[in-house]
Scaffold this motif. Structure first.
Motif, PDB file in Angstrom:
ATOM      1  N   THR A   1      60.970 137.972 131.145  1.00 57.21           N
ATOM      2  CA  THR A   1      60.627 138.994 132.131  1.00 57.21           C
ATOM      3  C   THR A   1      59.131 138.946 132.429  1.00 57.21           C
ATOM      4  OG1 THR A   1      62.380 140.419 131.299  1.00 57.21           O
ATOM      5  CG2 THR A   1      60.681 141.461 132.668  1.00 57.21           C
ATOM      6  N   ALA A   2      58.786 138.907 133.714  1.00 61.63           N
ATOM      7  CA  ALA A   2      57.368 138.867 134.113  1.00 61.63           C
ATOM      8  C   ALA A   2      56.780 140.274 134.087  1.00 61.63           C
ATOM      9  CB  ALA A   2      57.217 138.263 135.506  1.00 61.63           C
ATOM     10  N   ARG A   3      55.520 140.387 133.564  1.00 65.89           N
ATOM     11  CA  ARG A   3      54.820 141.678 133.499  1.00 65.89           C
ATOM     12  C   ARG A   3      54.020 141.868 134.793  1.00 65.89           C
ATOM     13  NH1 ARG A   3      52.313 144.567 129.284  1.00 65.89           N
ATOM     14  NH2 ARG A   3      51.484 146.510 130.191  1.00 65.89           N
TER      15      ARG A   3
ATOM     16  N   VAL B   1      37.843 137.834 129.713  1.00 66.08           N
ATOM     17  CA  VAL B   1      38.573 138.379 130.848  1.00 66.08           C
ATOM     18  C   VAL B   1      39.962 137.763 130.854  1.00 66.08           C
ATOM     19  CG1 VAL B   1      36.519 138.819 132.260  1.00 66.08           C
ATOM     20  CG2 VAL B   1      37.648 136.598 132.399  1.00 66.08           C
ATOM     21  N   TYR B   2      40.905 138.459 131.497  1.00 66.88           N
ATOM     22  CA  TYR B   2      42.276 137.981 131.591  1.00 66.88           C
ATOM     23  C   TYR B   2      42.449 137.329 132.956  1.00 66.88           C
ATOM     24  CZ  TYR B   2      42.966 141.267 127.711  1.00 66.88           C
ATOM     25  OH  TYR B   2      42.868 141.937 126.530  1.00 66.88           O
ATOM     26  N   ILE B   3      42.873 136.069 132.945  1.00 66.31           N
ATOM     27  CA  ILE B   3      43.018 135.288 134.171  1.00 66.31           C
ATOM     28  C   ILE B   3      44.498 135.000 134.406  1.00 66.31           C
ATOM     29  CG2 ILE B   3      42.397 133.139 135.356  1.00 66.31           C
ATOM     30  CD1 ILE B   3      40.067 134.954 134.918  1.00 66.31           C
ATOM     31  N   VAL B   4      44.915 135.049 135.673  1.00 67.98           N
ATOM     32  CA  VAL B   4      46.260 134.584 136.057  1.00 67.98           C
ATOM     33  C   VAL B   4      46.106 133.135 136.507  1.00 67.98           C
ATOM     34  CG1 VAL B   4      48.230 134.930 137.570  1.00 67.98           C
ATOM     35  CG2 VAL B   4      46.895 136.908 136.778  1.00 67.98           C
TER      36      VAL B   4
ATOM     37  N   THR C   1      44.571 145.231 135.056  1.00 64.35           N
ATOM     38  CA  THR C   1      45.449 146.105 134.284  1.00 64.35           C
ATOM     39  C   THR C   1      45.148 145.918 132.806  1.00 64.35           C
ATOM     40  OG1 THR C   1      47.181 145.962 135.956  1.00 64.35           O
ATOM     41  CG2 THR C   1      47.845 146.673 133.761  1.00 64.35           C
ATOM     42  N   ASP C   2      45.182 147.000 132.056  1.00 65.03           N
ATOM     43  CA  ASP C   2      44.913 146.929 130.619  1.00 65.03           C
ATOM     44  C   ASP C   2      46.197 146.499 129.908  1.00 65.03           C
ATOM     45  OD1 ASP C   2      43.592 147.060 128.267  1.00 65.03           O
ATOM     46  OD2 ASP C   2      43.615 149.248 128.114  1.00 65.03           O
ATOM     47  N   LEU C   3      46.252 145.220 129.557  1.00 62.40           N
ATOM     48  CA  LEU C   3      47.452 144.654 128.928  1.00 62.40           C
ATOM     49  C   LEU C   3      47.442 144.923 127.427  1.00 62.40           C
ATOM     50  CD1 LEU C   3      47.766 141.198 130.716  1.00 62.40           C
ATOM     51  CD2 LEU C   3      49.294 143.159 130.935  1.00 62.40           C
ATOM     52  N   ILE C   4      48.509 145.538 126.941  1.00 62.07           N
ATOM     53  CA  ILE C   4      48.654 145.769 125.501  1.00 62.07           C
ATOM     54  C   ILE C   4      50.092 145.429 125.119  1.00 62.07           C
ATOM     55  CG2 ILE C   4      48.562 147.461 123.646  1.00 62.07           C
ATOM     56  CD1 ILE C   4      46.579 149.042 125.268  1.00 62.07           C
TER      57      ILE C   4
ATOM     58  N   MET D   1      51.743 134.596 128.451  1.00 66.91           N
ATOM     59  CA  MET D   1      52.826 135.473 128.897  1.00 66.91           C
ATOM     60  C   MET D   1      52.938 135.402 130.418  1.00 66.91           C
ATOM     61  SD  MET D   1      50.989 139.193 128.250  1.00 66.91           S
ATOM     62  CE  MET D   1      52.438 140.103 128.762  1.00 66.91           C
ATOM     63  N   LEU D   2      54.159 135.571 130.922  1.00 66.21           N
ATOM     64  CA  LEU D   2      54.435 135.480 132.346  1.00 66.21           C
ATOM     65  C   LEU D   2      53.984 136.764 133.037  1.00 66.21           C
ATOM     66  CD1 LEU D   2      55.718 133.711 134.568  1.00 66.21           C
ATOM     67  CD2 LEU D   2      57.886 134.916 134.125  1.00 66.21           C
TER      68      LEU D   2
END
Length: 455
Positions: free
Chosen positions: A41-43, A382-385, A421-424, A430-431
């Motif tokens: 499942t994609a977040r 930082v979180y990158i896509v 978005t604050d990913l926790i 992860m997708l």
């Protein structure tokens, strides 16, 4: 009885055997559970593409308003107050040149008249001396001619005396006449020789008398106290008809043409704003005008008026000479011109002493660099896509943080998608299902351009 018990037991055994047989048949005929493969499942996350933009360095500080110039009306001469401005009260606004006080000038007027008389008397003596010199020179010319005649007569009588024509007593009388003429000529010459010294003395007395007269005229002028600039009265210390002593403070006022705010600004923020231009030479002269041009800092002063914020453009004036050891801040002085002329009743007040204001300082824009929302920065990551819509944890180097943005010096390229978005938990790989946050991107660009409010 035994027969009945045996009959009951014989009925139970077949029932149990039948139940076991049914259970065995059901187990053997049961189908195995159908297996299904689990799908990933994609977040869903909000993202912004990394823009490259010039950033206007800004710093925020707070301080109290003070007039740029304060003035005290000090009595330069003593006397009774005979006139006061009718509006001379605390808080009154008075124009430049307004007569605030008038001290009784009668005594000083008499001194001025006496000074004028002294000057006129000495000038008359100088005129008389000049005329006396003219008269003496004329007398000297006459006496020199008389002396010449007497000397000629004496020479003739000496010849006659040698020939025995006249008596010795007659010759002696003629010699006495010549000596008298010579004495008279010498006396006139002595008087002429004294004239320059007498003239110098009288000229010195004249200069002293003129100075005394000028001092008396100045004292008369000093009996009138006027406002040196458009001002607001902050204190009045005397009343009408009260005696004012020399050097007594009669009133205090502040210049309304300019106001200052000393804002306390964090040194870390101030360092971003006070930067030298890329192409610069060493400063050879530390005048404030040259230093202001060198720093190229602008300022905005803001005051919260209930639910409204009022702004004034300001000019960077100077830095304080010390750092606050407790708050680690430095005072920055900014000047606002003509806040009274910009005032609008009920909407825009003038800057008044002790108003608590915020001051925003702005430096020269930086070179274009990647900027991201400050909330997207997790310490140094930082979180990158990435291209596969999967999460990548990227280490970056931050040049500085300001308000809601962070300027990145290395580790990011323009156009890359940053997760806001604050990913926790944030699990690398992860997708993700990225959703563009256009509103946040617009706010980020506005803040970089200095058009958003600073926090």
């Amino acid at each position: 009885m035994k027969l009945r018990r045996f009959a009951k037991k014989s009925l139970i055994v077949p029932a149990i055997a039948l139940g076991v047989l049914v259970l065995v048949v059901m187990v053997k005929s049961k189908q195995p559970p159908e297996r299904t493969l689990a799908e990933e499942t994609a977040r869903t996350v909000r993202t912004v593409p990394v823009p490259e933009a010039e950033v206007i360095p800004r710093a925020l500080g707070y301080g109290l308003v003070e007039p740029a110039q304060n003035w005290q009306a000090v009595a330069e001469v003593g006397g009774r107050i005979v006139e006061m401005h009718p509006d001379l009260e605390k808080g009154a606004l008075l124009p430049e040149g307004a007569v605030l006080f008038r001290i009784d000038p009668e005594e000083y007027g008499l001194a001025e008249t006496q000074g004028q008389a002294d000057v006129a008397s000495i000038q008359a003596q100088l005129t008389r001396l000049e005329q006396n010199e003219v008269n003496l020179r004329r007398s000297l010319a006459v006496e020199l001619e008389a002396l010449a005649l007497a000397q000629a007569e004496l020479a003739r009588k000496r010849q006659l005396a040698e020939s025995g024509t006249i008596a010795q007593s007659e010759l002696d009388a003629e010699e006495q006449i010549v000596l008298g003429k010579q004495t008279l000529v010498q006396n006139i010459r002595n008087e002429l020789a004294l004239i320059p010294a007498e003239q110098e003395q009288l000229e010195a007395q004249l200069a002293s008398a003129q100075a005394g007269r000028a001092g008396a005229v100045l004292d008369v002028e000093r009996t009138t106290v006027t406002a040196p600039f458009p001002c607001r009265i902050s204190d009045v210390n005397v009343e009408l008809y009260q005696y004012a002593a020399p050097n007594q403070v009669l009133a205090s006022a502040s210049d309304i043409r300019a106001s200052e705010v000393e804002a306390q600004v964090a040194i870390s923020s101030l360092r971003r704003v006070l930067t030298a231009p890329e192409q610069h030479s060493e400063l050879s002269d530390f005048s404030m005008d040259i230093l202001r041009e060198y720093m190229d800092v602008t300022a905005v002063v803001r005051f919260e008026l209930g639910d409204k914020t009022v702004e004034w453009d300001a000019q960077f004036s100077r830095l304080s000479d010390e750092v606050d050891p407790e708050t680690r801040t430095m005072g920055v002085f900014v000047t606002v011109e003509d806040s009274y002329l910009q005032a609008e009743p009920g909407e825009r007040p003038p800057l008044i002493r002790n108003m608590y204001c915020s001051v925003e300082l702005r430096g020269r824009p930086t070179d274009p660099m990647p900027v991201i929302p400050r909330t997207a920065l997790h310490q140094d990551q930082v979180y990158i896509v990435n291209g596969d819509n999967r999460l990548e944890l990227r280490t970056v180097h931050t040049k500085f943080e300001q308000g809601g943005l962070a300027a990145i010096s290395s580790g990011l390229e323009p156009g890359e998608l940053v997760v806001v978005t604050d990913l926790i938990p944030a699990v690398e790989g992860m997708l993700l299902s990225p959703v563009m946050d256009d509103e946040l991107l617009e706010a980020l660009l506005l803040e970089a351009a200095g058009e958003a409010s600073i926090r």
